[in-house]
Design an enzyme around this catalytic site. Structure first.
Site, PDB file in Angstrom:
ATOM      1  N   ARG A  82      14.801 -29.782 122.198  1.00 28.62           N
ATOM      2  CA  ARG A  82      15.355 -29.965 123.534  1.00 28.62           C
ATOM      3  C   ARG A  82      16.825 -30.360 123.407  1.00 28.62           C
ATOM      4  NH1 ARG A  82      14.907 -35.017 127.730  1.00 28.62           N
ATOM      5  NH2 ARG A  82      16.190 -34.042 129.319  1.00 28.62           N
ATOM      6  N   HIS A 125      22.481 -33.031 131.861  1.00 30.48           N
ATOM      7  CA  HIS A 125      22.127 -34.314 131.257  1.00 30.48           C
ATOM      8  C   HIS A 125      23.308 -35.269 131.425  1.00 30.48           C
ATOM      9  CE1 HIS A 125      19.316 -36.285 128.147  1.00 30.48           C
ATOM     10  NE2 HIS A 125      20.176 -37.222 128.537  1.00 30.48           N
ATOM     11  N   GLU A 140      16.452 -37.309 134.450  1.00 30.79           N
ATOM     12  CA  GLU A 140      16.323 -38.664 134.963  1.00 30.79           C
ATOM     13  C   GLU A 140      17.221 -38.993 136.155  1.00 30.79           C
ATOM     14  OE1 GLU A 140      15.158 -40.497 130.564  1.00 30.79           O
ATOM     15  OE2 GLU A 140      16.988 -41.158 131.566  1.00 30.79           O
ATOM     16  N   ASN A 198       9.922 -38.735 130.558  1.00 29.52           N
ATOM     17  CA  ASN A 198      10.579 -39.548 129.539  1.00 29.52           C
ATOM     18  C   ASN A 198      10.026 -40.962 129.631  1.00 29.52           C
ATOM     19  OD1 ASN A 198      12.096 -37.234 129.220  1.00 29.52           O
ATOM     20  ND2 ASN A 198      13.973 -38.088 130.081  1.00 29.52           N
ATOM     21  N   TYR A 217       9.658 -44.772 127.604  1.00 28.13           N
ATOM     22  CA  TYR A 217      10.067 -45.645 126.517  1.00 28.13           C
ATOM     23  C   TYR A 217       9.312 -46.966 126.497  1.00 28.13           C
ATOM     24  CZ  TYR A 217      14.035 -42.554 125.623  1.00 28.13           C
ATOM     25  OH  TYR A 217      14.807 -41.461 125.294  1.00 28.13           O
ATOM     26  N   GLU A 220      11.052 -37.105 126.301  1.00 29.32           N
ATOM     27  CA  GLU A 220      11.729 -38.166 125.563  1.00 29.32           C
ATOM     28  C   GLU A 220      10.742 -39.286 125.310  1.00 29.32           C
ATOM     29  OE1 GLU A 220      15.451 -39.778 126.961  1.00 29.32           O
ATOM     30  OE2 GLU A 220      16.148 -37.815 127.672  1.00 29.32           O
TER      31      GLU A 220
END
Length: 486
Positions: free
Chosen positions: A96, A141, A186, A326, A328, A393
């Protein structure tokens, strides 16, 4: 309570000992990721113009932790062949990466398309194609021409139309060789950082207005890009178009609180995803209600949350073929006192903190909470009628250099959470580690290292050295079996 604990223990034990549940499904993709501004460098090469990030870091270096910029960073613009060789050595299925708006459309609009930029990205795709690596291309992005920022950027209601024009150029020039596109990365993170914390360009503190307006326009922009592809390119190229959301896992701090975790989800993930993936479209009802209520208490004549017309609700709803997630970390949520509503730090009226039992990473905001990903995937399954999901992500920062055991355990625990979610009926098709290389981490500069591969930024050759996690991940990918690193 004891019976629930015992059931969870038994289920976890069965899954840990049943090898069938540790095998990746057929067709499951494993890859790595990057973004243009973070790795390309070559900020003024050929006819590329200054981006919003170039302008930001050059004029306000004090806003970056180490005062650095990404003028060179990993220099992947010139070293892309070396980087693709590294990707190929990993044995991953996909890569990606994003394309730079200010490189492809230096003037910001499609009246002038850079031939130099097209050659660069085609050369990168040539290398990936030669190695059999599937490209996932992110159209936006977080970097756009500074000339567009001067005109208002994402607060300009013409921005969705400019973005649609840019996306069309991407589809026209790369659609025949790229089958997976991600329109925007995002929206809530970019818009909050740009207009609430002021740690992203244009660094304007417009909390509760600018952030909402920005996401509003990004949702329109995504819909324009999706329908452009659907109408003009899908039949010919047969690709897929999705949008990427960062969503945290949320847990109510009080076991008796059955509201706060869902409220936290709706104000972060639902804010972006509900308009696209829900059956009704539009923003979540609880979000509309709470923002309107607090706006009135603050003296506003109408809600600070923008309103979509019936046309826009229909146009945005369903404007993605897959949900790019994504993930985390997670957080604990608890309600704030209603009596202090006007002074709440957010419209949802929640306070967030971390569980002290959660493991820590190099980055202060990142705690190791794989169970949060498992829970989040099931929420997405239930709220949005089991959409196709790609994890685009997931990663952890580490200050331990090349001996990155924390990264091995982080990836293992999150891959396991994904396999458990698939077993629970979630349609997860792939996993992407962030990031391939240690690189420029936005306002954090070079202070955090997320890469599988170490980059020596003090060396003129920017030497790349695989970390310990690379060999472990290579083995997992080659066997297609998730084995515990312990």
């Amino acid at each position: 309570m004891f019976s629930v604990f015992l059931l969870n223990f038994v289920v976890k034990s069965v899954i840990c000992n049943d090898e069938n549940h540790l095998l990746f499904p057929d067709g499951f993709l494993i890859g790595v990721a990057s973004s243009a501004y973070q790795i390309e460098g070559a900020w003024n090469v050929s006819d590329k113009t200054i981006s919003n990030w170039d302008h930001f870091v050059h004029h306000w270096p004090e806003k970056i932790y180490d005062g650095s910029n990404a003028d060179v960073t990993t220099d992947s613009y010139h070293r892309y062949k070396e980087d693709v060789d590294i990707i190929n050595n990993l044995g991953v299925d996909h890569y990606r990466f994003s394309m730079s708006w200010s490189r492809i459309l230096p003037k910001g609009h499609s009246g002038y398309v850079s031939k130099s930029a097209l050659r660069y990205y085609h050369s990168l795709l040539d290398e990936l194609d030669a190695k059999g690596i599937i490209p996932f291309v992110t159209i936006y992005h977080w970097d756009h021409p500074q000339s567009i920022e001067k005109a208002g950027g994402w607060l300009n209601d013409l921005m969705p139309y400019l973005f649609a024009s840019y996306a069309r150029v991407i589809f026209e020039n790369f659609g025949h060789r790229v089958k997976y596109f991600i329109t925007l990365n995002e929206p809530s993170v970019f818009c909050t950082m740009a207009y609430t914390t002021a740690s992203f360009p244009p660094a304007r503190k417009l909390n509760g207005t600018g952030d909402y307006h920005c996401v509003h326009n990004q949702l329109k922009a995504n819909a324009f890009a999706y329908h452009t592809y659907d109408r003009m390119f899908r039949k010919k190229f047969k690709g897929k178009v999705g949008i990427a959301y960062q969503c945290m896992g949320s847990f109510s701090k009080d076991d008796n609180d059955i509201v706060s975790d869902d409220l936290a989800f709706e104000f972060e993930c639902g804010w972006q995803a509900h308009p696209v993936f829900s059956e009704s479209g539009d923003y979540p009802e609880i979000m509309k209600k709470k923002v309107a209520e607090r706006s009135r208490a603050q003296g506003y004549e109408k809600s600070r949350l923008p309103t979509f017309s019936t046309f826009w609700v229909k146009f945005i709803r369903g404007s993605a073929d897959f949900l790019a997630l994504n993930y985390y970390t997670s957080r604990l949520a608890k309600p704030l006192q209603r009596s202090s509503m006007v002074n709440w730090p957010n419209d949802e009226g929640l306070e967030y903190e971390f569980d002290p039992k959660w493991g820590s990473a190099q980055t202060p905001w990142l705690k190791v909470v794989p169970q949060g990903l498992h829970k989040l995937l099931k929420i997405i399954r239930d709220k949005y009628n089991r959409p196709t999901v790609y994890i685009t992500e997931n990663g952890v920062s580490s200050s331990s250099g090349k001996e990155d055991d924390i990264r091995i355990h982080y990836v293992y625990s999150h891959l396991k959470a994904i396999l458990l979610a698939i077993k629970d009926g979630c349609d997860v098709r792939g996993y992407t580690y962030w990031s391939l290389l240690d690189s420029y981490e936005w306002f954090a500069g070079f202070t955090y290292q997320f890469g599988l591969v170490h980059v020596d930024f003090d060396d003129v050759n920017l030497t790349r050295t695989p970390k310990k996690s690379v060999e472990w991940l290579k083995h997992i990918i080659s066997t297609r079996k998730l084995e515990s690193p312990v």
